[in-house]
Every structure is written in C-alpha cells, then in structure tokens.
Design an enzyme around this catalytic site. Structure first.
Site, PDB file in Angstrom:
ATOM      1  N   ASP A 272      -6.562  -7.417  86.133  1.00  0.00           N
ATOM      2  CA  ASP A 272      -6.443  -7.578  87.590  1.00  0.00           C
ATOM      3  C   ASP A 272      -5.645  -6.399  88.135  1.00  0.00           C
ATOM      4  OD1 ASP A 272      -6.112  -8.743  90.252  1.00  0.00           O
ATOM      5  OD2 ASP A 272      -6.700 -10.637  89.337  1.00  0.00           O
ATOM      6  N   HIS A 295      -7.575  -3.425  88.400  1.00  0.00           N
ATOM      7  CA  HIS A 295      -8.139  -3.418  89.745  1.00  0.00           C
ATOM      8  C   HIS A 295      -7.443  -2.423  90.662  1.00  0.00           C
ATOM      9  CE1 HIS A 295     -10.138  -7.672  89.276  1.00  0.00           C
ATOM     10  NE2 HIS A 295     -10.507  -6.812  88.363  1.00  0.00           N
TER      11      HIS A 295
END
Ligand SMILES: *[C@@H]1O[C@H](CO)[C@@H](O)[C@H](O)[C@H]1NC(C)=O
Ligand SMILES: *[C@@H]1O[C@H](CO)[C@@H](O)[C@H](O)[C@H]1NC(C)=O
Ligand SMILES: *[C@@H]1O[C@H](CO)[C@@H](O)[C@H](O)[C@H]1NC(C)=O
Length: 464
Positions: A272, A295
């Site tokens: 993430d 991310h």
C-alpha cells in the site's frame, strides 16, 4: 569491525569485573531473576555498545530480556519476559531494554506504556522479534501488535528485525475463509482458526513526544508496518519496511495527528502507501526515501464520512519510486472539510510508475460515492523537478467543482511514457488552478491560470 589491542582488552576486563559486580548487586537488590553473566558474555555486550565510557551506567540501566527469562528460540512465548524487562526499565531514566542479536523472540501483542515511565528509554533491538500466527493469540482482533504509548523520549534502534509474519492474515480473505470452512484444513499449517478481520499494525507509537526509530527493519506486517499517532518530534532514519507488493493494506509508514516529523534514509517496499500522511499532520519532512513496490507517497484519504481534515507544511524531497501505483498523491473524499496546504514535492525520480503526479478530490474506495459539494480544500501545492517514466498517465488532477484546487505550481517536470513514441493518455486536469513555472514534458495545458472564482468559499468553521 572493532579493533582492540591487548592493552585495551586488559583495561576492559577490569571494567567488566566492575560491570559484573554491579549487576550482581543491582539484581540482588531488585530481587529479579538473574542469569549468571560470563565475562565473555559481558565482553560481547560491552563491545556491542562500542565503547567503555558508560560501562558503569550500563550495568544499572540495561535490562536484557534474556535476564528476564526470554528463551529466544522462536517458539516459546517470550511476552512475559519483555513485559518484565520493560517494567524495570520504565523506572529508570534513560535506561535500555536490550533485545540481543542471535535470538528470535516470539512475542504476542504487547504494550510498553507510560505515562508513569521515566523519560528517554532506549529499546535496543538487535535480535529478531516475530509475531504469533495462531488466531488464539489475537483474540477477537487488535489494532496493533507492539505498541509504545504516552512516553517522553522513546528510541527504538539497532540492527534487528520485527517480523509480523503477515501472510497468514493477507491470505485470510473472505473467499479463503469460505473455502476453509468446508474442510478442516487451515489456511496455513500453523493456523488453528480464522484470523480476526481486524489486522494489526506491527509497531505503533501513540501519544508520545520525542520518538526515534533508527536502523531497524519491520517486515511482513499484517497491516501498516510503522505508525505514529498523536506524536510530536518524530525522527525515523535508516529504516526498512518490507512486504510483498500484493500484500493488502500494508502501508510502510503511517502518520496521523503528528507534528514535527522527519523521515530520512528509509527503504520502503509494501503493498500500500509507502508513506501515508493523514489528518492532523504538519511540519513533516520526508527525504532520501526509496519506495517500491507500493502505492507511492500519499497525503490522505482525507475527509472520509464528512470529517474535517487539516494537513499543512509537508515537504517530500529526494524520493525514488519504482514500479508504484502513484508517485506523489493527494487524495480527499467528497463531503469532508478542512484543508491540505503548503505541500512541496521536489526532486522525485520515478521509474515505471502508473500515475506519477495525482490530486484526487473524488477519492472513493468503493465502486460509487455520491457527489457532494463540500470538500477538503487543496492549495499551495508545489511540484519541483519530477522526472522519470510512467505507465498510465503522467499527471492527474481531479479537483472539486465547488472548491477547486488552487496554487498548484509545477516546475521542471519531465515524464516519459514507457512506450517510446507511443504516448499513453496525456495530462488530465479538472478545476485545477495554478502556474507552470517552466515548460514541462509532456506539456500540461489543462492547468487553469489565476485563482478560482469561488476561492475561499469555505465557511470559517470549515477552516483549520
Ligand atoms: C480432518 O483432520 C483429521 C485429523 O487431522 C483427518 O484425519 C481428517 O481426515 C480430516 N478431515 C477432512 C474432511 O479433511
Ligand atoms: C515547516 O516544517 C519544517 C520542518 O519540515 C519546519 O522546519 C518549518 O519551521 C515549518 N514551517 C512553518 C511555517 O511552520
Ligand atoms: C459527480 O461529479 C462529477 C464531476 O463534476 C461528474 O462528472 C459526475 O457525473 C457526477 N456524478 C453524479 C452522479 O452526479
């Protein structure tokens, strides 16, 4: 690494003799379990400290988990030993809890908490700490595994590793659970039941002032690797977070309600956001960070469920992103209030990043979020010297109709499509106002100059 001549060995031996005697006296006084120290063991420990000047101090202020009955065999639950070592360290200013190298400590959910502890405690982590993988150890679910709360001056340093053994949680998707209930096979060999749907953060600091994390690695967290909530004066350096790119919700570093934060020399690989900056953060400086997989570096999502969010004075510089979803991103939910302002992203190097530059005021993690007029205001956002390759879109600015983004400035942007001579989609802007300080590659003609007509439309109760 340590060069020692015979004179200094003799000198150290004498010191060590004192060192050992001190420990006997101290331990007897405290009536604690005491493990006989060999001179050699003491010597190793002394050398590990890399000096002799604080030997006497060490003898009375170092609390080694092995002295409290920790086995360090990777199988026995050592939680009680860690708690006992902490309880003693807590009473002594600038004490050290020692987790020595060469051992693997299985430790369950544990909270090292003030507010009644003395200041400036050091958690010297040179060994490895692993999390239990059986669901019983977690009960109905916990938000964190290892927690430090309400402390003044807390340092975790060393060359050690915290391993959340998260794969048992990541694989525990609803689908996997359903398949599982039809057989008596467990998801992994070690698992004896379903893991709770609440996945813990590996290491969390809460309500503390003067927090330092240095040298350590956190890997395979069930969820976020390292989290700071309600902290001031945070320093993270030479830190590694590592988990697979497809592990769900495994942020590298998560900041919330924290001020005066410096993150430097960090290598973050996760599933993430590498760094996630949430509401209540200001004066944050992030530099010399590597991110990927992951991310990217993200501010938000802010303003979820009509909440007010305030984020300001964030600098992100000298960051290298590789194979990430976004590069530098600001994401807000519709319906929120408050603001994100004074943000600078500079000297960002990207390689095969899907969308390097993004502001999304329509952030939504479901398939549909209804349109709402209120928004978290986004202003004074600077992008300077951002270069590299992208795989989907170079720039994506999607701002609110009712509260457009303002003061977005871009300078020295050089982004190439990975498909040579075959541009992917071009830059996108919606209700985004600002200035191009240099020409950019590709040209960003969609940015509107000047200020939005309804700038400052937010009611004063919505401002930060
Ligand atoms: C359940 O586990 C037992 C013992 O491990 C095994 O003997 C049995 O075959 C298993 N049943 C199924 C349906 O897998
Ligand atoms: C912004 O944050 C930096 C730390 O990153 C700090 O040195 C500076 O004083 C802050 N500026 C303001 C106006 O608070
Ligand atoms: C919501 O707003 C966006 C941007 O103005 C627009 O494209 C979209 O059609 C709207 N959706 C609905 C359901 O009104």
């Amino acid at each position: 690494m340590c060069r020692v001549n015979s004179t200094s060995i003799a000198f150290l031996s004498v010191l060590l003799f004192c060192f050992s005697s001190f420990e006997v006296t101290y331990s007897a006084r405290e009536g604690k379990q005491w493990r006989k120290q060999s001179i050699a063991g003491g010597f190793r420990r002394l050398m590990a400290k890399g000096g002799s000047s604080d030997v006497v101090a060490d003898a009375t202020t170092t609390f080694n988990v092995l002295d409290y009955g920790a086995k360090g065999d990777g199988r026995t639950d050592d939680s009680k030993a860690f708690e006992a070592a902490w309880a003693d360290a807590c009473k002594v200013e600038a004490s050290t809890v020692m987790v020595p190298s060469g051992s693997i400590f299985l430790v369950g959910p544990v909270s090292f908490s003030g507010p009644n502890c003395q200041p400036n405690i050091v958690f010297q982590l040179d060994g490895k700490i692993i999390a239990p993988t059986n669901s019983k150890a977690w009960g109905s679910g916990l938000l964190q595994w290892i927690e430090f709360t309400k402390l003044k001056g807390i340092t975790i340093k060393g060359k050690g590793t915290i391993d959340g053994q998260g794969s048992v949680w990541w694989n525990d998707s609803p689908t996997a659970q359903r398949q599982d209930s039809t057989t008596n096979h467990t998801i992994s060999g070690e698992l004896d039941g379903k893991m709770s749907s609440t996945k813990p953060t590996a290491l969390r600091f809460y309500g503390s002032n003067g927090v330092t994390v240095s040298g350590i690695t956190i890997q395979n967290s069930p969820q976020t690797h390292l989290k700071f909530d309600d902290c001031t004066g945070v320093q993270v350096s030479n830190f590694v977070a590592s988990s697979p790119g497809d592990s769900p919700n495994t942020d590298g570093i998560h900041l919330q309600n924290s001020q005066d934060v410096v993150i430097s020399a960090a290598t973050l690989a996760c599933g993430d956001d590498c760094v996630s900056i949430q509401t209540g953060c200001s004066n944050v400086y992030i530099h010399d960070v590597k991110c990927g997989p992951g991310h990217g570096i993200s501010i938000g999502g802010l303003g979820k469920d009509k909440t007010k969010a305030c984020v300001s004075n964030i600098t992100v510089r000298d960051v290298n992103l590789q194979n990430t979803l976004t590069g530098v991103r600001i994401k807000t939910w519709q319906g929120g209030s408050g603001s994100v302002k004074q943000v600078t992203f500079s000297d960002i190097q990207l390689s095969e990043v899907e969308t390097p530059i993004m502001i999304d005021q329509f952030y939504c993690d479901k398939s549909h979020c209804s349109n709402q007029s209120s928004a978290v205001e986004v202003s004074e956002i600077n992008y300077v010297n951002i270069r590299g390759t992208y795989t989907v879109q170079p720039v994506h600015f999607a701002c609110s109709d009712s509260l457009p983004c303002s003061g977005v400035s871009l300078s020295t942007i050089e982004l190439q499509s990975v498909k040579e001579n075959h541009p992917l989609s071009g830059p996108f802007c919606w209700e985004t106002y600002g200035e191009l300080k240099t020409s950019t590659e590709p040209p960003i003609s969609c940015l509107e100059s000047g200020k939005p007509f309804n700038a400052g439309a937010q009611s004063s109760s919505d401002s930060c």
